[in-house]
Motif scaffolding. Structure first.
Motif, PDB file in Angstrom:
ATOM      1  N   PHE A 127       0.793  -1.228   0.000  1.00 43.13           N
ATOM      2  CA  PHE A 127       0.000   0.000   0.000  1.00 43.13           C
ATOM      3  C   PHE A 127       0.828   1.282   0.000  1.00 43.13           C
ATOM      4  O   PHE A 127       0.350   2.312  -0.488  1.00 43.13           O
ATOM      5  N   LEU A 128       2.011   1.236   0.577  1.00 39.45           N
ATOM      6  CA  LEU A 128       2.808   2.456   0.740  1.00 39.45           C
ATOM      7  C   LEU A 128       3.963   2.494  -0.248  1.00 39.45           C
ATOM      8  O   LEU A 128       4.417   1.445  -0.719  1.00 39.45           O
ATOM      9  N   PRO A 129       4.462   3.699  -0.561  1.00 42.97           N
ATOM     10  CA  PRO A 129       5.713   3.781  -1.321  1.00 42.97           C
ATOM     11  C   PRO A 129       6.815   3.020  -0.594  1.00 42.97           C
ATOM     12  O   PRO A 129       6.806   2.919   0.646  1.00 42.97           O
ATOM     13  N   GLU A 130       7.754   2.481  -1.336  1.00 37.01           N
ATOM     14  CA  GLU A 130       8.772   1.610  -0.766  1.00 37.01           C
ATOM     15  C   GLU A 130       9.495   2.251   0.420  1.00 37.01           C
ATOM     16  O   GLU A 130       9.672   1.621   1.465  1.00 37.01           O
ATOM     17  N   ARG A 131       9.910   3.481   0.266  1.00 36.31           N
ATOM     18  CA  ARG A 131      10.674   4.140   1.336  1.00 36.31           C
ATOM     19  C   ARG A 131       9.809   4.335   2.580  1.00 36.31           C
ATOM     20  O   ARG A 131      10.275   4.134   3.706  1.00 36.31           O
TER      21      ARG A 131
END
Length: 815
Positions: free
Chosen positions: A649-653
């Motif tokens: 769901f979230l950007p990788e970082r």
């Protein structure tokens, strides 16, 4: 044999009823009745077999030094093979044809069945095999789930072809007119006594069968005759090597190789996903498949054939004649060997193009996901399965090859505990596949008349048509906040008979299940009323001064305690205990009002809502993460969301920042101990400063891996705490505080969040929980703790005693 019902729409009396409709009002009672019957008729046998296989897998996995590397290698090979699938199909076609065989790619079941029937008819017309007892063309088969997918036996029988299964379990089912309950052990739902009764009824032996040896000997002799008489032998294939056309059969019975080489014609039927590029790629799979399936170091038989072979078939009428002495077909068998490789698509190409179902094609059909699953152990594949496939991975297979409706019948039996991920030899994220299919089923459901009203009252991102019960549990944070705000009236209403009847009828919440009691003051409100962050810093400073002679940088921490829904509104005591414990060890705490993690909607297949919640949680925590604060979580399922599901769901970082800076409460406390924090600041087992066997790491462990000294305490770890490898830190913390933890070998309490509340699954939940409760009662300890919300609730019901969180037994009493 006891009467059985394998169709979800049938009741205990065996009456029929379609379950094409998935609406709760129509199916909850039917599903409950079906599962209840399976618990009564098949549950004990299924549990006995699967739990043994699961235990043996654990043991052999523990003894395999390079296990993770093997699993990673196997997964990489499967990823590459599925990427290159069109190329590998052409490669294997060239290899098989060069060997003198034929490759046929079947579009669907009807296509495959018609092709095989034509082969049998053609071969029977020229066969030198002895005529079958029925006078019809005859086929012998080894075990193959792909042919089960095709309903090949029925298709061939309808064409006048006699089919005999030669795998012992499959033959038992053929005689019983039954269906497989497990993809590796198809007849594991039957006891030896039931099989003996069946064989006695069917074959009328001179003496009734009693022992397993007698049954096996009879089957071997009977099936041996069928193999010798057969026109065609049909096998599946565990793996198909594209570069050489090699068929690999991994079995514990010798029947598969006999079916492949005894008749003049061999047909191997395999899904296109069984292709791997080269012989070199076989090694990790041969190593892993037996370990994963049955806990063996290696299977009894690993057969590699690059057919058609040059050796002549046997002439059983002249057993003393050397093979090859006379190549005349009339005297010493045929040298006219024939081989057909039937590669089945049947939806697999579409699965390959589906980013969410694609992983299903990595499956090597070991059944480890079934063996590791507590719900499967209770009801088997006749409950936890569809038209062909069973267990956790079945959702992907059924949705891909039979359609979403087939998967919908059993999909909710997957609770997302993730134990199957650790069991899978190729690391398939099976719970995610189940979640995705659940989401699709939700979205395809017909809207109800009241949906417009529900859509206006719930904050989720879902479209109309979602089952009302799922929508309720997926929005449990809203319900809990309202329940807390109106307590104690909400608690009183929740126990009245009319309200309970209404909840069961509309939401499917079983009236036998006790509801949680909401606290009027939430944990967040308690923390603010107590003085908030300022008071916490004062208490932490005092704790550091009292317990740390030489504070280290590693102890210079600040914590955001995540107030999960249950801790915030129901079991505030464990939240307060966590705050007091951290402060006593010198760590200041904040308890902000944070969004629900998304784990609740995710469990209901509400993916869009979970995605939105993940973004809200990260946004709310970003400033704290920037400031270097640690996020400490009490409920393991919420931590699992942060450290696993949020990757989707979230950007990788962003995901990596939250994953790397979030901790389970006892994991964090253990880290403090390791860096110099003193357990003396906490309430230890002796109480009043009396230290009972406080661990220094040098105590002698008993046979269960627990310490010999200290106050006995039974500890049950939440499923997702185990899959995150966080059981050990809690055990270590309890030992440091003077306890001798006895950990449970039963892996699941059966409650699984909302699962145990639902009418159709209540009895399954209690059946699973009873096994855990029995083990704890045998431990004869006066103190039981559990890490998970649902675990504690379930055990309190089963044991009729208070079951606190581990942090509650070590927290200082003051504050």
């Amino acid at each position: 044999m006891a009467e059985r019902s394998h169709a979800p729409g049938q009741t205990e009396s065996g009456g029929g009823g379609s379950t094409a409709s998935h609406t709760p009002s129509n199916s909850r009672a039917e599903t409950a009745a079906h599962l209840r019957q399976l618990l009564e008729t098949e549950g004990d046998a299924i549990h006995a077999h699967t739990s043994v296989s699961n235990l043996q897998r654990h043991e052999v996995f523990d003894e395999t030094e390079n296990l993770d590397a093997l699993r990673s290698e196997a997964r990489a090979i499967k990823e590459d093979a599925i990427d290159r699938l069109p190329e590998l199909i052409e490669t294997v076609r060239e290899a098989v044809e060069a060997n003198g065989g034929t490759v046929y790619v079947a579009e669907n079941a009807a296509d495959a069945n018609a092709y095989v029937a034509d082969i049998v008819d053609d071969r029977a017309a020229t066969s030198t095999a002895a005529e079958s007892a029925s006078g019809r063309p005859s086929v012998v088969k080894s075990k193959s789930m792909t042919t089960e997918e095709l309903d090949l036996n029925d298709a061939l029988e309808s064409e006048g072809i006699e089919v005999t299964e030669t795998d012992l379990g499959e033959w038992v089912l053929q005689v019983a007119d039954d269906t497989p309950s497990h993809i590796v052990g198809p007849a594991m739902h039957l006891t030896r006594e039931e099989i003996a009764e069946l064989f006695t009824e069917q074959f009328d032996p001179d003496e009734e069968f009693e022992t397993a040896e007698e049954l096996t000997r009879f089957a071997r002799d009977h099936l041996g005759e069928r193999i010798r008489e057969a026109d065609v032998g049909i096998t599946g294939a565990n793996f198909v090597v594209a570069e050489s056309g090699t068929i690999t059969l991994v079995t514990n019975e010798g029947n598969a190789r006999k079916c492949a080489v005894t008749p003049d014609t061999h047909v191997a039927i395999a899904g296109v996903e069984k292709l791997i590029p080269s012989i070199r790629d076989l090694e990790p799979f041969v190593d892993l498949i037996a370990k994963s399936a049955t806990g063996q170091e290696i299977s009894q038989y690993v057969t590699m054939l690059s057919p058609p072979t040059e050796s002549p078939t046997l002439t059983f009428d002249e057993p003393d004649e050397p093979i090859g002495a006379n190549t005349d077909a009339e005297t010493n068998g045929s040298t006219d060997r024939e081989f057909h490789l039937v590669l089945l698509d049947n939806g697999r190409t579409e699965m390959r193009a589906d980013d969410q179902l694609r992983e299903t094609l990595y499956c090597i059909r070991c059944g480890a996901c079934s063996n590791s699953c507590a719900n499967f152990q209770a009801v088997g594949g006749h409950g936890f399965g569809g038209e062909t496939y069973s267990g956790g991975i079945a959702t992907g297979w059924e949705a891909g090859v039979h359609g979403q409706d087939s998967a919908a019948e059993f999909n909710d039996l997957c609770t997302g505990c993730t134990r199957c991920v650790d069991a899978c030899p190729v690391k398939i994220d099976i719970p995610w596949i189940n979640t995705v299919v659940r989401d699709r089923v939700n979205r395809d459901a017909e809207p109800e008349a009241y949906d417009f009203l529900v859509d206006g009252l719930t904050p989720d991102e879902e479209s109309g048509g979602l089952d009302l019960g799922k929508r309720f549990f997926g929005n449990i944070a809203t319900a809990a906040k309202l329940g807390s705000a109106t307590a104690p009236v909400s608690n009183w209403l929740g126990e009245t008979a009319p309200v309970r009847a209404l909840l069961e009828r509309t939401l499917g919440i079983d009236q036998r299940r006790a509801l949680p009691s909401f606290e009027r003051q939430s944990l967040v409100d308690w923390f603010d009323a107590r003085g908030g962050e300022g008071e916490s810093k004062r208490r932490a400073a005092a704790g550091r001064k009292e317990t740390h002679d030489e504070p280290t940088d590693a102890l210079d921490r600040e914590v955001v305690l995540y107030p999960d829904v249950y801790t915030n509104y129901v079991d505030t005591d464990r939240g307060k205990a966590a705050v007091r414990t951290l402060e006593a060890l010198g760590v200041p705490v904040s308890v902000p009002d944070l969004p629900e993690s998304g784990r609740a909607p995710l469990s209901q297949g509400m993916v869009a809502t979970a995605d939105a919640q993940a973004s809200k949680v990260y946004a709310a925590l970003a400033e704290d993460l920037d400031a270097g604060r640690d996020v400490v979580v009490i409920e393991p399922s919420d931590l699992a969301a942060f450290q696993r599901e949020y990757e989707r769901f979230l950007p990788e970082r962003s995901f990596e920042r939250l994953r790397d800076n979030s901790y389970e409460i006892c994991e964090f406390i253990f880290g403090l101990f390791e860096n110099g924090a003193d357990p003396a600041a906490l309430s230890t087992a002796g109480g009043d400063g009396e230290r009972i066997g406080v661990g220094n790491g040098n105590e002698r462990g008993n046979e269960n891996g627990n310490r010999d000294n200290g106050h006995p305490i039974a500890y049950h770890s939440h499923c997702q705490q185990r899959t995150l490898n966080l059981e050990a830190p809690t055990v270590a913390v309890l030992e440091r505080c003077g306890y001798a933890p006895r950990t449970s070998t039963v892996e699941c309490c059966g409650m699984a969040g909302s699962f145990g509340y639902k009418r159709e699954y209540y009895e399954v939940s209690m059946d699973v929980g009873d096994r855990l409760a029995s083990e704890i009662e045998q431990a004869s300890t006066d103190l039981v703790v559990a890490s998970g919300t649902s675990c504690g609730d379930q055990l309190e019901t089963l044991l009729d005693r208070t079951v606190p969180h581990p942090v509650e037994v070590i927290a200082p009493d003051h504050g």
